[in-house]
Design an enzyme around this catalytic site. Structure first.
Site, mmCIF file in Angstrom:
data_model
loop_
_atom_site.group_PDB
_atom_site.id
_atom_site.type_symbol
_atom_site.label_atom_id
_atom_site.label_comp_id
_atom_site.label_asym_id
_atom_site.label_seq_id
_atom_site.Cartn_x
_atom_site.Cartn_y
_atom_site.Cartn_z
ATOM 1 N N GLY A 16 0.852 -1.195 0.000
ATOM 2 C CA GLY A 16 0.000 0.000 0.000
ATOM 3 C C GLY A 16 0.883 1.239 0.000
ATOM 4 O O GLY A 16 2.087 1.136 0.284
ATOM 5 N N PRO A 17 0.320 2.404 -0.260
ATOM 6 C CA PRO A 17 1.163 3.603 -0.338
ATOM 7 C C PRO A 17 1.777 3.979 1.007
ATOM 8 O O PRO A 17 1.256 3.591 2.059
ATOM 9 C CB PRO A 17 0.166 4.679 -0.807
ATOM 10 N N SER A 18 2.859 4.706 0.935
ATOM 11 C CA SER A 18 3.548 5.142 2.150
ATOM 12 C C SER A 18 2.602 5.985 3.008
ATOM 13 O O SER A 18 1.957 6.905 2.501
ATOM 14 C CB SER A 18 4.787 5.943 1.751
ATOM 15 N N GLY A 19 2.488 5.638 4.287
ATOM 16 C CA GLY A 19 1.667 6.403 5.220
ATOM 17 C C GLY A 19 0.251 5.873 5.386
ATOM 18 O O GLY A 19 -0.517 6.391 6.199
ATOM 19 N N VAL A 20 -0.097 4.807 4.671
ATOM 20 C CA VAL A 20 -1.479 4.298 4.741
ATOM 21 C C VAL A 20 -1.754 3.556 6.066
ATOM 22 O O VAL A 20 -2.893 3.401 6.479
ATOM 23 C CB VAL A 20 -1.799 3.411 3.510
ATOM 24 N N LYS A 47 0.286 0.494 6.985
ATOM 25 C CA LYS A 47 0.707 -0.923 6.896
ATOM 26 C C LYS A 47 1.485 -1.328 8.156
ATOM 27 O O LYS A 47 1.179 -2.335 8.793
ATOM 28 C CB LYS A 47 1.612 -1.161 5.668
ATOM 29 N N GLY A 48 2.483 -0.516 8.473
ATOM 30 C CA GLY A 48 3.331 -0.821 9.636
ATOM 31 C C GLY A 48 2.522 -0.865 10.919
ATOM 32 O O GLY A 48 2.744 -1.737 11.777
ATOM 33 N N ARG A 73 15.602 5.899 10.546
ATOM 34 C CA ARG A 73 14.938 6.966 11.295
ATOM 35 C C ARG A 73 15.386 6.854 12.755
ATOM 36 O O ARG A 73 15.949 5.823 13.158
ATOM 37 C CB ARG A 73 13.414 6.798 11.195
ATOM 38 N N ARG A 86 3.100 11.883 10.801
ATOM 39 C CA ARG A 86 4.138 10.956 11.264
ATOM 40 C C ARG A 86 5.459 11.692 11.500
ATOM 41 O O ARG A 86 6.233 11.330 12.388
ATOM 42 C CB ARG A 86 4.318 9.822 10.246
ATOM 43 N N ARG A 136 6.801 10.783 -2.060
ATOM 44 C CA ARG A 136 5.967 9.654 -1.623
ATOM 45 C C ARG A 136 4.515 9.830 -2.074
ATOM 46 O O ARG A 136 3.859 8.864 -2.473
ATOM 47 C CB ARG A 136 6.058 9.478 -0.094
ATOM 48 N N ASN A 157 -8.173 1.337 5.053
ATOM 49 C CA ASN A 157 -7.808 1.698 6.426
ATOM 50 C C ASN A 157 -8.355 3.094 6.743
ATOM 51 O O ASN A 157 -7.649 4.091 6.644
ATOM 52 C CB ASN A 157 -6.289 1.663 6.609
HETATM 53 N N1 ATP Z 1 -6.558 4.327 10.435
HETATM 54 C C1 ATP Z 1 -5.725 5.300 10.763
HETATM 55 N N2 ATP Z 1 -6.220 6.514 11.058
HETATM 56 C C2 ATP Z 1 -5.386 7.536 11.385
HETATM 57 N N3 ATP Z 1 -4.041 7.410 11.435
HETATM 58 C C3 ATP Z 1 -3.503 6.229 11.135
HETATM 59 C C4 ATP Z 1 -4.310 5.121 10.780
HETATM 60 N N4 ATP Z 1 -3.493 4.079 10.541
HETATM 61 C C5 ATP Z 1 -2.243 4.515 10.733
HETATM 62 N N5 ATP Z 1 -2.231 5.787 11.096
HETATM 63 C C6 ATP Z 1 -1.061 6.644 11.353
HETATM 64 O O1 ATP Z 1 -0.525 7.010 10.066
HETATM 65 C C7 ATP Z 1 0.884 7.133 10.129
HETATM 66 C C8 ATP Z 1 1.493 6.251 9.065
HETATM 67 O O2 ATP Z 1 1.293 4.901 9.428
HETATM 68 P P1 ATP Z 1 2.396 3.781 9.133
HETATM 69 O O3 ATP Z 1 3.731 4.279 9.500
HETATM 70 O O4 ATP Z 1 1.920 2.534 9.756
HETATM 71 O O5 ATP Z 1 2.268 3.723 7.558
HETATM 72 P P2 ATP Z 1 3.002 2.766 6.523
HETATM 73 O O6 ATP Z 1 2.012 2.387 5.503
HETATM 74 O O7 ATP Z 1 3.680 1.681 7.227
HETATM 75 O O8 ATP Z 1 4.070 3.752 5.884
HETATM 76 P P3 ATP Z 1 5.458 3.410 5.140
HETATM 77 O O9 ATP Z 1 5.125 2.635 3.935
HETATM 78 O O10 ATP Z 1 6.035 4.733 4.810
HETATM 79 O O11 ATP Z 1 6.318 2.643 6.074
HETATM 80 C C9 ATP Z 1 1.308 6.762 11.530
HETATM 81 O O12 ATP Z 1 1.564 7.924 12.267
HETATM 82 C C10 ATP Z 1 0.088 6.006 12.079
HETATM 83 O O13 ATP Z 1 -0.044 6.159 13.478
HETATM 84 N N1 LIG Z 2 9.763 -3.737 -2.774
HETATM 85 C C1 LIG Z 2 10.007 -3.540 -1.474
HETATM 86 N N2 LIG Z 2 9.459 -2.523 -0.819
HETATM 87 C C2 LIG Z 2 9.713 -2.392 0.477
HETATM 88 C C3 LIG Z 2 10.530 -3.273 1.187
HETATM 89 N N3 LIG Z 2 10.593 -2.905 2.462
HETATM 90 C C4 LIG Z 2 9.823 -1.815 2.584
HETATM 91 N N4 LIG Z 2 9.283 -1.503 1.388
HETATM 92 C C5 LIG Z 2 8.368 -0.413 1.049
HETATM 93 O O1 LIG Z 2 9.075 0.784 0.948
HETATM 94 C C6 LIG Z 2 8.208 1.858 1.220
HETATM 95 C C7 LIG Z 2 8.877 2.849 2.098
HETATM 96 O O2 LIG Z 2 9.189 2.326 3.356
HETATM 97 P P1 LIG Z 2 9.781 3.260 4.516
HETATM 98 O O3 LIG Z 2 10.101 2.335 5.642
HETATM 99 O O4 LIG Z 2 10.965 3.949 3.955
HETATM 100 O O5 LIG Z 2 8.678 4.231 4.856
HETATM 101 C C8 LIG Z 2 6.954 1.252 1.853
HETATM 102 O O6 LIG Z 2 5.934 1.254 0.879
HETATM 103 C C9 LIG Z 2 7.344 -0.170 2.135
HETATM 104 O O7 LIG Z 2 6.268 -1.059 2.007
HETATM 105 C C10 LIG Z 2 11.096 -4.357 0.458
HETATM 106 O O8 LIG Z 2 11.823 -5.219 0.973
HETATM 107 N N5 LIG Z 2 10.820 -4.456 -0.857
#
Ligand code: ATP
Ligand SMILES: Nc1nc2c(ncn2[C@@H]2O[C@H](COP(=O)(O)O)[C@@H](O)[C@H]2O)c(=O)[nH]1
Length: 439
Positions: A183-187, A189-190, A216, A309, A320, A343
């Site tokens: 999914g996109p960055s910030g959605v 997932k983590g 980070r 974040r 991003r 989400n």
């Molecule tokens: N449903 C939600 N509503 C509001 N905020 C959320 C929700 N889910 C996650 N967040 C917040 O959004 C921010 C981004 O979440 P997270 O770091 O899990 O995204 P990510 O998809 O893993 O990003 P990346 O791909 O960059 O690692 C965090 O600060 C998190 O607390």
């Molecule tokens: N193709 C891959 N994408 C990855 C991997 N590990 C993380 N990711 C994706 O990168 C972005 C950015 O992550 P961030 O930690 O810098 O915010 C995010 O969409 C991850 O899902 C990988 O091994 N392979």
């Protein structure tokens, strides 16, 4: 001219019909044993060869202090598998003798090589891989597959334009298929993955990716990522150590084969957090997985989360967000993902994720116990019927039913460049009325 092999043939049939109620004889497949001090590893190998190297005319000399087995494949090739005496430091080595060209070839060897043991047996399976059973070892290290003509090896032979073999460690038992979350960055997932791992710590394990981006402030090396340099990661990619990799937001990210296998080895289900390009690569690979796309409720919400974040500079946020548009489009188009979860409210999305994975509320199902380790003796005999290998570790004076195992390979999965899973090892035991049981 062919190498003057001094071959004395000695076939031996080992009656196992009374063990399985099968009216068949079974024998050791095309296995040759030679070397300085051949270790007796079987009741009788199909061929015994007296010091093959001594008579070679092509100047090939391998200073071997150990033992060897050899397997004939097709009309012209003999794969020689050599274990060295110094088992702790050396690996099992492979070389190929081509009868047509009368030449020895040292192939490119991919995968993690098994450490030498004092002896091993080798059995040809399906003409494309050799099962190597290490003596003096336990079941977590005794079964290895040397792939010589599998689809993966054929692909690598084309790539390198030379002979290639690949090792794959055999693992007893099945593992649940990995989960790819994209999914996109910030959605979020983590955030979702952390919740899952917190609630079900013994069920799931995280695949620790490699990245060239800087850590980070709260990120730890080897926990959140393997932080690495571009040149090192590029070399590892070239060496075939990665399941997938992609350039994401200006940095290199990738999932190593070892990252996924290490989680699965612990009996846990592996979770991968990777971008859409990576997910598509995994989908095209040999790894069977479930693919989940996490979508934001709106682009505005995504931007808010990314900014809140506070881990990226404005320039990085812009990059991003730009990439997010393309990822959302791809994620929502059919064929790439098995399921899309929006989400919006975090708790609702988490509940839906658990439902999707068949997890009941708050109840952690105890994860599958790893099979108990059994010991394969240095002196053991092997016999093969179809996809079943009988391993007899007892000597003739002992009760012959003791230390006897049946290795069932009928459900094996995976293989090089990862592990070969789904091996089933059964103990053969006598029952009260004399018939034999498997447990
Ligand atoms: N449903 C939600 N509503 C509001 N905020 C959320 C929700 N889910 C996650 N967040 C917040 O959004 C921010 C981004 O979440 P997270 O770091 O899990 O995204 P990510 O998809 O893993 O990003 P990346 O791909 O960059 O690692 C965090 O600060 C998190 O607390
Ligand atoms: N193709 C891959 N994408 C990855 C991997 N590990 C993380 N990711 C994706 O990168 C972005 C950015 O992550 P961030 O930690 O810098 O915010 C995010 O969409 C991850 O899902 C990988 O091994 N392979």
């Amino acid at each position: 001219m062919k190498a003057p092999l001094k071959v004395s043939c000695k076939f031996s049939f080992f009656e196992i019909s009374d063990f399985f109620n099968l009216n068949v004889n079974c024998y050791l497949t095309d296995s040759i044993s030679f070397g300085e001090s051949p270790v007796s590893m079987g009741e009788a190998p199909a061929f015994l060869v007296d010091d093959l190297q001594k008579d070679l005319t092509n100047g090939f000399h391998l200073k071997l202090k150990g033992h060897e087995t050899a397997i004939n494949i097709g009309h012209n090739k003999t794969y020689v598998i050599a274990g060295m005496e110094n088992e702790s430091t050396s690996n099992i080595e492979v070389r190929i003798y081509d009868k047509y060209t009368d030449e020895w070839v040292i192939p490119i060897v991919l995968g993690t090589k098994p450490k030498s043991s004092k002896g091993h047996t080798a059995v040809l399976l399906d003409e494309d891989k050799i099962l190597v059973i290490k003596g003096n070892s336990t079941s977590d290290d005794c079964f290895w597959f040397l792939e010589v003509n599998t689809a993966f090896v054929r692909e690598q032979k084309k790539r390198f334009e030379t002979d290639v073999v690949a090792w794959s460690r055999g693992v007893i038992g099945e593992a649940e298929i990995p989960i790819v979350i994209s999914g996109p960055s910030g959605v979020g997932k983590g955030t979702l993955i952390s919740k899952l791992m917190e609630e079900f710590p013994s069920m799931f394990g995280f695949s620790v990716s490699h990245t060239t981006r800087a850590p980070r402030s709260k990120e730890q090396n080897r926990v959140h990522y393997h932080f690495t340099e571009h040149s090192i990661m590029e070399k590892d990619i070239k060496d075939g150590k990665f399941l997938e990799f992609a350039s994401v937001h200006g940095n290199l990210y990738g999932t190593s084969i070892e990252a996924v296998e290490a989680v699965t080895d612990k009996g846990k289900r592996c979770i991968l957090d990777i971008d859409v390009q990576g997910a598509r690569s995994v989908r095209g690979s040999s790894l069977e997985a479930i693919f989940i796309f996490i979508s934001p409720p709106s682009f505005e919400d995504l931007e808010k989360r990314l900014r809140a974040r506070g881990t990226e500079t404005e320039e990085q946020i812009q990059k991003r967000l730009k990439n997010a548009r393309a990822e959302i489009e791809q994620g929502n188009s059919p064929g790439h993902f098995d399921c899309i979860l929006v989400n919006d409210d975090l708790e609702t999305c988490y509940k839906n994720l658990k439902k999707l994975l068949g997890l009941s509320e708050g109840a952690e199902t105890p994860h599958k116990l790893l099979p108990e380790s059994v010991e394969i003796h240095l002196e053991h005999r092997v016999s093969k019927i179809d996809q079943k290998i009988l391993i007899n570790c007892g000597n003739s004076e002992e009760n012959s039913y003791r230390n006897m195992f049946l290795l069932d390979l009928s459900a094996i999965k995976g293989g090089a460049p990862g592990r070969t899973r789904g091996l089933n090892l059964l103990t053969v035991e006598p029952s009260i009325n004399g018939t034999k049981m498997l447990s």
